[in-house]
Design an enzyme around this catalytic site. Structure first.
Site, PDB file in Angstrom:
ATOM      1  N   GLU A   1      41.426  44.150  53.870  1.00  0.00           N
ATOM      2  CA  GLU A   1      42.518  43.367  54.450  1.00  0.00           C
ATOM      3  C   GLU A   1      42.112  42.765  55.796  1.00  0.00           C
ATOM      4  O   GLU A   1      42.504  41.644  56.122  1.00  0.00           O
ATOM      5  CB  GLU A   1      43.779  44.225  54.601  1.00  0.00           C
ATOM      6  CG  GLU A   1      44.249  44.888  53.317  1.00  0.00           C
ATOM      7  CD  GLU A   1      44.427  43.925  52.151  1.00  0.00           C
ATOM      8  OE1 GLU A   1      44.730  42.739  52.373  1.00  0.00           O
ATOM      9  OE2 GLU A   1      44.251  44.361  50.995  1.00  0.00           O
TER      10      GLU A   1
ATOM     11  N   GLU B   1      40.075  36.333  47.157  1.00  0.00           N
ATOM     12  CA  GLU B   1      40.041  37.727  46.728  1.00  0.00           C
ATOM     13  C   GLU B   1      38.654  38.164  46.265  1.00  0.00           C
ATOM     14  O   GLU B   1      38.157  39.211  46.667  1.00  0.00           O
ATOM     15  CB  GLU B   1      41.079  37.970  45.622  1.00  0.00           C
ATOM     16  CG  GLU B   1      42.518  37.818  46.082  1.00  0.00           C
ATOM     17  CD  GLU B   1      42.903  38.747  47.222  1.00  0.00           C
ATOM     18  OE1 GLU B   1      42.144  39.691  47.528  1.00  0.00           O
ATOM     19  OE2 GLU B   1      43.969  38.520  47.821  1.00  0.00           O
TER      20      GLU B   1
ATOM     21  N   GLY C   1      48.423  47.346  46.972  1.00  0.00           N
ATOM     22  CA  GLY C   1      47.717  48.280  47.833  1.00  0.00           C
ATOM     23  C   GLY C   1      47.937  47.952  49.285  1.00  0.00           C
ATOM     24  O   GLY C   1      48.191  48.827  50.114  1.00  0.00           O
TER      25      GLY C   1
ATOM     26  N   ASN D   1      48.601  39.820  55.779  1.00  0.00           N
ATOM     27  CA  ASN D   1      49.327  38.919  56.655  1.00  0.00           C
ATOM     28  C   ASN D   1      48.644  38.795  58.018  1.00  0.00           C
ATOM     29  O   ASN D   1      48.226  39.786  58.603  1.00  0.00           O
ATOM     30  CB  ASN D   1      50.755  39.425  56.874  1.00  0.00           C
ATOM     31  CG  ASN D   1      51.380  39.944  55.610  1.00  0.00           C
ATOM     32  OD1 ASN D   1      51.612  39.199  54.681  1.00  0.00           O
ATOM     33  ND2 ASN D   1      51.644  41.238  55.568  1.00  0.00           N
TER      34      ASN D   1
END
Length: 881
Positions: A305, A327, A268, A272
């Site tokens: 993210e 996560e 998805g 980074n």
């Protein structure tokens, strides 16, 4: 491509790296077919590493050009080279030295989309979990943290945009129409967080002022002409940054934050540091091309993210066994963000639906594993619902056990204590023990033990003694490699609901620890005695889904119906109605398998109508309440000897019965909910559309007439209403000329927009019926279908195998045969995507004998294929075990 060594990695075998790489300088000379990568590494021995210990670097598919140590070339006799390792023997005896490695790679032929690849003219990287080793030889493990300086050189015409992690520090022109850019990231990070993007893209720019007054430049890079469709993503990003400051005290730490949207991406999105790379389906949205679900997903994934900047980047995981540490925790954070942005009750129900649809079957099948696995063969196969969704539920339970204030205090300590660390689950739990002085050793089993616990509850009321006794028992079924289970600490929120819907209070409660209406189950059996309860209450259990367990409760249907109408906890109201629906479908499926007509309780039909009309409930909630459990959800409750055709027939019959019983009121409400004014993606407007489209499905199913759905398709002014109408036509009226016409018009209108065309593939792939396989097979030969694009594969093959239970599980096995062909074809290009497709067969043992045998044949066919990737072989062998 990496070879399958058959190696099994075990948590107990973890050892710190013999060497560290505190500084990394990377230089890329980009070329589609021959990209040169020069990595200059400052290498240090760990304190306990002897002078004779070789340096072993990870690699995959690289061409080694040159090797230097402290400026001196290293000859081939001083190192060993295998497909997966570069072992350097001739090392200086001092603690620190400089290693320069020059490699060549081919981005244009990298169809696995791991490492550095080129898609649609754009260079892009994906390094999690082990993709960096496909760029250069390195200590590609999460506990080796390095400060990166990156120089990128490319043809300006081919790639005017050159991006990497961190802050830009230099740029300039070179001879021959080439140019360069230099990026510096001051924060140490593991190699899996490295990112590079180069190409010709448009940008939407904005700015954000942090809570300390720092200005951050924001950029979202997309294909030229699609910049306006990134507006909602930018808004979600700014809201995420503000929310993280207010709720967790986390401020962004670089001068720039960039997002790049690409069309070919295995995941998805990827977090980074400072340069998030996204699948463009989670960035691009407007009312013409995106549904309300798309807007909600974009909001959640943008937030997820971004939140990784602290829970994943600033604090990373020591090894891949700790994957849930970043996560699961970050999923919890994005769930809380979405709940604050939208409706907390509706969001919670949606979360639980997802958990039950994906994680519960995982826990109950051959792919079951603990939230922190103890061993793996291929780490890519452990990016699972267990790690993400169940991992989030564990964090939520910690908050439930400790309370909001202590939970926040523990999170603050976690950020303070472990900033810049590669941490473990033990580190995470320890901060909460330290701030609360609670022993969480039994609770920690949630991380270490696979499977979904079951809680059995029996209630008995004595009116004369004004006593209520709850007999509670916990059990956990065996899972692969774990036949005996230890007792869990299960925090079960509950309420005792009186005849008017109010919650009873009680005088005393003995037999278990109860805090703030949370029953803490720690033993196998508890007998809890409440006094001061003169009237028989209805027991509302696992309110808010306080623990990810299954419940077996001795209660009458009328008690469930009462809770569905009156429970003060909105989640429990939904759960009561959903349970009634599920039980009705199961009973009807039994009648159908016996050749009888299905029957449904009148009270249930009336209850559905009353909830639809209850204006005290928000429209999004009513839409969810009226959404029947999916066929796979019903199958999971049945457990064994599953006949998908009978379940579908029973479900369709119940939809039609509810629609017929409430036809007039549903039609009136449907018209009343028609859109007024311009489109808005806000939660209230989305809820109104969701309820209207739920009613459309009921009305279409009960009338047998495609007219209303066809009219909505033609009159729709947004993608939510248009795609909902098309779905209703495809599911309820597959043979109607109106359906064929609508499908053709949709393709003609959106054929040049890949993301919208994915919806067209998906709607048809999910539609059940005798000819659904033929439709899907035909679509696999459509000019717009491509095995090179993961989104297109997921929209057709993924949807067919996960959402079309009757087509996929055809009794003649043809669905499995087609699926096998497609999985093996995908595997030759992209092993990760193929492995994830193959998980659709994880519940094959629960099917009736005929289908079960055919599904096993399909798995054996895949298993026997030559040169199977480690990704796919791992899934298939565990599924067959």
């Amino acid at each position: 491509m990496r070879t399958d060594t058959g190696q099994v990695f075990k948590l107990e075998d973890y050892r710190p790296s013999n060497f560290l790489i505190p500084k990394t300088k990377l230089s890329f000379r980009l070329d589609p077919d021959r990209t040169t990568v020069v990595s200059e590494l400052t290498v240090e021995r760990n304190a306990e590493t002897s002078d004779g210990t070789p340096l072993v670097l990870d690699g995959d598919g690289l061409t080694l050009v040159e090797l230097e140590i402290d400026g001196e070339k290293v000859g081939p006799n001083a190192y060993d080279l295998t497909p997966e390792k570069l072992t350097v023997h001739a090392l200086p005896k001092r603690k620190s030295f400089r290693l320069k490695v020059t490699t060549e790679i081919s981005p244009s032929t990298n169809t696995a989309l791991m490492g550095l690849y080129r898609s649609n003219g754009v260079y892009c990287t994906q390094c999690e979990a082990e993709g960096f080793r496909r760029i250069t030889y390195f200590l590609d493990r999460p506990d080796v943290l390095s400060v990166y300086t990156v120089r990128i050189e490319a043809d300006r015409k081919d790639a005017p945009l050159l991006l990497s992690n961190g802050n830009p520090s230099d740029a300039g022109e070179l001879d021959g129409g080439r140019h360069y850019a230099v990026w510096e990231d001051p924060f140490p990070k593991p190699s899996y967080l490295f990112a590079l993007v180069a190409g010709d893209l448009g940008v939407l720019e904005d700015r954000f002022t942090t809570m300390s007054g720092r200005e951050v430049a924001l950029g979202i890079y997309v294909e030229h002409g699609k910049e306006p469709r990134a507006t909602y993503a930018m808004d979600a990003l700014k809201r995420s940054m503000k929310w993280d400051e207010e709720v967790f005290g986390r401020e962004y730490d670089l001068d720039v934050f960039n997002i790049v949207a690409v069309s070919d991406f295995n995941m998805g999105a990827m977090e980074n540091k400072g340069l998030n790379v996204f699948n463009d389906k989670y960035v691009l949205a407007d009312e013409e091309t995106a549904t309300d679900a798309d807007f909600a997903n974009i909001e959640a994934i943008i937030a997820h993210e971004y939140f990784h900047n602290w829970t994943g980047n600033r604090i990373t995981c020591r090894d891949w066994f700790q994957l849930c540490l970043k996560e699961g925790l970050t999923v919890y954070r994005d769930h809380e963000f979405s709940a604050d942005q939208r409706s907390r009750a509706v969001k919670r129900i949606a979360e639980v639906r997802t958990l039950k649809a994906h994680q519960f079957p995982e826990d109950q099948g051959p792919l079951a594993h603990p939230v922190r696995p103890r061993r793996y063969r291929e780490i890519n196969n452990f990016y699972t619902a267990t790690v993400y969704e169940k991992g989030s539920e564990i964090v939520r339970m910690i908050r439930t056990v400790l309370g909001r204030e202590k939970f926040r205090e523990g999170m603050d300590l976690y950020f303070e204590r472990h900033d810049g660390d590669a941490a473990t689950i033990e580190d995470f739990l320890r901060v909460f023990e330290d701030v609360s002085q609670k022993d969480l050793s039994q609770f920690a089993l949630w991380y270490h033990q696979a499977g979904t616990p079951n809680v059995t509850v029996k209630a008995s009321h004595d009116a004369q003694r004004a006593e209520l006794v709850l007999d509670v028992e916990q059990s956990s079924p065996p899972t692969p490699g774990e036949s005996r289970k230890r007792l869990m600490h299960i925090p079960l929120a509950f309420g005792l609901v009186g005849p008017s819907g109010e919650d009873f209070t009680w005088d005393t409660a003995e037999g278990a620890s109860i805090e703030n209406s949370i029953l803490h189950i720690r033993k196998r059996k508890h007998s809890i005695r409440f006094t001061g309860i003169s009237e028989r209450p209805r027991v509302s259990l696992n309110r808010g889904f306080s623990a990810p367990v299954t419940l077996s409760v001795e209660e009458k249907p009328e008690d469930r119906a009462f809770l569905a109408r009156h429970d003060s906890d909105l989640f429990s109201r939904w759960q009561a109605l959903n349970t009634l629906m599920t039980e009705a479908i199961i009973e009807a499926s039994k009648l159908i398998r016996g050749g009888k007509e299905p029957q449904f309780p009148d009270d249930l039909l009336v209850l559905c109508g009353d909830i639809a009309a209850d204006v005290s409930l928000e429209e999004a909630y009513r839409a969810l309440a009226l959404t029947f459990p999916a066929e796979a959800d019903v199958a999971r409750e049945i457990g064994s000897n599953i006949d998908p055709d009978a379940i579908l027939a029973a479900r369709d019959a119940l939809v039609a019965a509810v629609g017929s019983a409430n036809g007039a009121s549903f039609a009136t409400l449907y018209e009343k909910l028609a859109a007024e004014g311009p489109f808005s993606p806000d939660a209230q407007s989305a809820g109104r559309r969701a309820l209207r489209n739920a009613l459309l499905d009921y009305l279409s199913a009960s009338s047998g007439n495609p007219g209303r759905a066809a009219a909505q398709f033609e009159q729709a002014t947004n993608m939510t209403d248009r795609s909902a109408a098309l779905t209703t036509l495809a599911v309820r009226h597959p043979a109607a000329p109106e359906t064929a016409a609508a499908l053709a018009r949709f393709e003609e209108r959106y054929g040049s927009d890949p993301l919208v065309l994915d919806k067209w593939f998906q709607i048809q792939a999910a539609a059940p019926g005798r000819h659904s396989l033929e439709t899907v097979r035909s679509l696999s030969e459509h000019r717009a279908f491509s095995l090179a694009n993961p989104n297109r594969i997921r929209s057709l093959i993924g949807t067919f195998s996960s959402a079309n239970q009757t087509g996929f599980h055809r009794p003649d096995g043809e669905g499995y045969r087609f699926f096998t062909e497609m999985v093996l074809a995908v595997e030759r290009r992209n092993p990760q995507v193929a492995a994830r497709l193959a998980t659709a067969l994880r519940s094959w043992r629960s099917l009736e004998p005929g289908r079960r045998a055919l599904a096993r044949e399909a798995l054996l066919r895949i298993s026997s294929a030559e040169n199977l990737s480690p990704d796919l072989r791992d899934i298939v062998e565990r599924t067959l075990a």
